[in-house]
Design a protein around this motif. Structure first.
Motif, PDB file in Angstrom:
ATOM      1  N   LEU A  36       0.839  -1.189   0.000  1.00 20.04           N
ATOM      2  CA  LEU A  36       0.000   0.000   0.000  1.00 20.04           C
ATOM      3  C   LEU A  36       0.875   1.240   0.000  1.00 20.04           C
ATOM      4  CD1 LEU A  36      -2.519  -1.148   2.780  1.00 20.04           C
ATOM      5  CD2 LEU A  36      -2.902  -1.214   0.305  1.00 20.04           C
ATOM      6  N   VAL A  37       0.374   2.322  -0.608  1.00 21.56           N
ATOM      7  CA  VAL A  37       1.126   3.574  -0.672  1.00 21.56           C
ATOM      8  C   VAL A  37       0.165   4.741  -0.510  1.00 21.56           C
ATOM      9  CG1 VAL A  37       0.948   3.685  -3.204  1.00 21.56           C
ATOM     10  CG2 VAL A  37       2.798   4.914  -2.036  1.00 21.56           C
ATOM     11  N   PRO A  88      -2.928  -5.711   7.469  1.00 26.69           N
ATOM     12  CA  PRO A  88      -3.284  -4.386   6.943  1.00 26.69           C
ATOM     13  C   PRO A  88      -4.200  -4.486   5.730  1.00 26.69           C
ATOM     14  CG  PRO A  88      -1.086  -4.986   6.238  1.00 26.69           C
ATOM     15  CD  PRO A  88      -1.531  -6.056   7.195  1.00 26.69           C
ATOM     16  N   SER A  89      -5.171  -3.569   5.657  1.00 27.43           N
ATOM     17  CA  SER A  89      -6.083  -3.539   4.519  1.00 27.43           C
ATOM     18  C   SER A  89      -6.240  -2.152   3.912  1.00 27.43           C
ATOM     19  CB  SER A  89      -7.462  -4.066   4.933  1.00 27.43           C
ATOM     20  OG  SER A  89      -7.996  -3.277   5.988  1.00 27.43           O
ATOM     21  N   SER A  90      -5.829  -1.114   4.622  1.00 26.64           N
ATOM     22  CA  SER A  90      -5.906   0.246   4.077  1.00 26.64           C
ATOM     23  C   SER A  90      -4.835   1.100   4.717  1.00 26.64           C
ATOM     24  CB  SER A  90      -7.287   0.864   4.315  1.00 26.64           C
ATOM     25  OG  SER A  90      -7.473   1.185   5.686  1.00 26.64           O
ATOM     26  N   LEU A  91      -4.523   2.221   4.048  1.00 27.73           N
ATOM     27  CA  LEU A  91      -3.439   3.088   4.514  1.00 27.73           C
ATOM     28  C   LEU A  91      -3.756   4.526   4.139  1.00 27.73           C
ATOM     29  CD1 LEU A  91      -0.444   3.162   5.662  1.00 27.73           C
ATOM     30  CD2 LEU A  91       0.289   3.085   3.263  1.00 27.73           C
ATOM     31  N   SER A  92      -3.587   5.436   5.095  1.00 26.81           N
ATOM     32  CA  SER A  92      -3.667   6.869   4.816  1.00 26.81           C
ATOM     33  C   SER A  92      -2.729   7.586   5.774  1.00 26.81           C
ATOM     34  CB  SER A  92      -5.092   7.402   4.963  1.00 26.81           C
ATOM     35  OG  SER A  92      -5.513   7.381   6.319  1.00 26.81           O
ATOM     36  N   ALA A  93      -2.382   8.826   5.443  1.00 26.27           N
ATOM     37  CA  ALA A  93      -1.448   9.573   6.284  1.00 26.27           C
ATOM     38  C   ALA A  93      -1.766  11.060   6.216  1.00 26.27           C
ATOM     39  CB  ALA A  93      -0.012   9.320   5.835  1.00 26.27           C
ATOM     40  N   HIS A 126       7.091   2.367   6.114  1.00 22.08           N
ATOM     41  CA  HIS A 126       8.290   3.096   5.692  1.00 22.08           C
ATOM     42  C   HIS A 126       7.876   4.503   5.303  1.00 22.08           C
ATOM     43  CE1 HIS A 126      10.958  -0.559   5.004  1.00 22.08           C
ATOM     44  NE2 HIS A 126       9.766  -1.086   5.213  1.00 22.08           N
ATOM     45  N   GLN A 127       8.766   5.465   5.580  1.00 17.26           N
ATOM     46  CA  GLN A 127       8.463   6.865   5.285  1.00 17.26           C
ATOM     47  C   GLN A 127       9.597   7.501   4.502  1.00 17.26           C
ATOM     48  OE1 GLN A 127       6.983   9.198   8.578  1.00 17.26           O
ATOM     49  NE2 GLN A 127       7.893  11.097   7.814  1.00 17.26           N
ATOM     50  N   SER A 128       9.241   8.245   3.458  1.00 12.44           N
ATOM     51  CA  SER A 128      10.194   9.060   2.714  1.00 12.44           C
ATOM     52  C   SER A 128       9.751  10.513   2.789  1.00 12.44           C
ATOM     53  CB  SER A 128      10.264   8.630   1.248  1.00 12.44           C
ATOM     54  OG  SER A 128      11.082   9.523   0.505  1.00 12.44           O
ATOM     55  N   ASP A 129      10.663  11.390   3.154  1.00 13.69           N
ATOM     56  CA  ASP A 129      10.368  12.826   3.231  1.00 13.69           C
ATOM     57  C   ASP A 129      10.913  13.599   2.034  1.00 13.69           C
ATOM     58  OD1 ASP A 129       9.047  12.709   5.763  1.00 13.69           O
ATOM     59  OD2 ASP A 129      11.006  12.519   6.733  1.00 13.69           O
ATOM     60  N   SER A 153       5.820  15.894  -0.561  1.00 16.94           N
ATOM     61  CA  SER A 153       7.105  15.207  -0.570  1.00 16.94           C
ATOM     62  C   SER A 153       7.176  14.029   0.386  1.00 16.94           C
ATOM     63  CB  SER A 153       8.232  16.194  -0.221  1.00 16.94           C
ATOM     64  OG  SER A 153       8.018  16.784   1.044  1.00 16.94           O
ATOM     65  N   THR A 154       6.153  13.814   1.194  1.00 13.54           N
ATOM     66  CA  THR A 154       6.165  12.752   2.196  1.00 13.54           C
ATOM     67  C   THR A 154       5.305  11.582   1.737  1.00 13.54           C
ATOM     68  OG1 THR A 154       6.433  14.390   3.957  1.00 13.54           O
ATOM     69  CG2 THR A 154       5.791  12.160   4.608  1.00 13.54           C
ATOM     70  N   ILE A 155       5.954  10.432   1.551  1.00 14.36           N
ATOM     71  CA  ILE A 155       5.297   9.213   1.099  1.00 14.36           C
ATOM     72  C   ILE A 155       5.378   8.169   2.207  1.00 14.36           C
ATOM     73  CG2 ILE A 155       5.289   7.378  -0.643  1.00 14.36           C
ATOM     74  CD1 ILE A 155       6.878   9.342  -2.451  1.00 14.36           C
ATOM     75  N   ILE A 156       4.291   7.482   2.436  1.00  6.99           N
ATOM     76  CA  ILE A 156       4.253   6.373   3.377  1.00  6.99           C
ATOM     77  C   ILE A 156       3.906   5.106   2.599  1.00  6.99           C
ATOM     78  CG2 ILE A 156       3.192   5.405   5.451  1.00  6.99           C
ATOM     79  CD1 ILE A 156       4.685   7.946   6.065  1.00  6.99           C
TER      80      ILE A 156
END
Length: 245
Positions: free
Chosen positions: A170-171, A208-213, A189-192, A177-180
């Motif tokens: 999941l992404v 896990p079934s869903s992802l948000s940030a 994992h996190q990229s800034d 600029s911030t990706i999880i």
């Protein structure tokens, strides 16, 4: 929320931070100390919020609705109380769905893109996406495939892997600029810096079934993970988690 439900999306409404949960039994919204069912019973396989607060979804209708099967792309402008079919009713079930400032991207066995949610263009993609994400500025589209994170510009004409990204299920974006990502092993994992370098969490997230940030402040990102029939919140890439439901 029914105990046997399965969560396909858990996000915070950017207008007020309210928790929204898209499930097999429809949409639920944070209300006081609990959750309130909103709108009809619809199996929301795909769910996304537009920057202007409009809700978009796809999936399957409940028994007592007059929506098509599958839904195609549906839209709600009243907080999920009612859903209107925009396009592809009876044709598309978008399990992967992302909405940006000026485009909708979905995958229903083919990768499709629309500027208005009504007319669609089909694009090639090297691998089947599990999830899709559009950067808040609309310049970049990401696709997680289970083995990679693919990146494209807004025209979706070419895709290339983010070379340093882990194999991702999941992404999502927290800001431009911030990706999880949630990797195959369950770690966050996190990229800034847009995917050039990554920080890995140490503790896997179960089922896990869903992802948000959401970017909370300059140093804090809240990540929400749908896990079974729970929503977990973490600000340290899973080292500690708090169940929201």
């Amino acid at each position: 929320m029914p105990a046997d439900t399965h969560i396909h999306g858990a996000v915070r409404d950017p207008a007020d931070g309210t928790l929204l949960i898209a499930t097999h039994h429809g949409l639920f919204k944070e209300s006081g100390d609990g959750l309130t069912s909103v709108g009809p019973v619809v199996d929301l396989m795909g769910f996304a919020l537009a920057p202007d607060g409009t809700y978009y979804a796809s999936g399957h209708p409940g028994m007592q609705t007059d929506l098509p099967q599958p839904l195609g792309l549906v839209q709600s402008t009243d907080g999920g109380a009612t859903w209107d079919v925009l396009s592809r009713g009876g044709e598309s079930d978008f399990h992967a769905l992302a909405v940006g400032e000026d485009q909708v991207v979905g995958y229903d066995g083919a990768l499709r893109q629309s500027a208005d949610g009504k007319e669609w263009t089909t694009h090639a993609i090297p691998q089947e996406p599990i999830s899709l994400a559009i950067s808040p500025d609309g310049s970049t589209v990401l696709a997680s495939t289970g083995t990679a994170v693919l990146r494209s510009g807004t025209d979706l004409s070419t895709w290339s892997p983010l070379p340093a990204a882990p194999p991702a299920l999941l992404v999502t974006y927290a800001d431009d600029s911030t990706i999880i990502v949630l990797a195959q092993d369950g770690r966050l994992h996190q990229s800034d810096d847009g995917g050039t370098t990554w920080t890995a969490g140490t503790t896997p997230v179960p089922t896990p079934s869903s992802l948000s940030a959401t970017r909370v402040d300059d140093t804090t990102v809240e990540v929400l993970v749908g896990s079974g029939n729970r929503v977990l919140s973490t600000t340290d890439l899973g080292a500690t988690t708090s169940p929201l439901v």
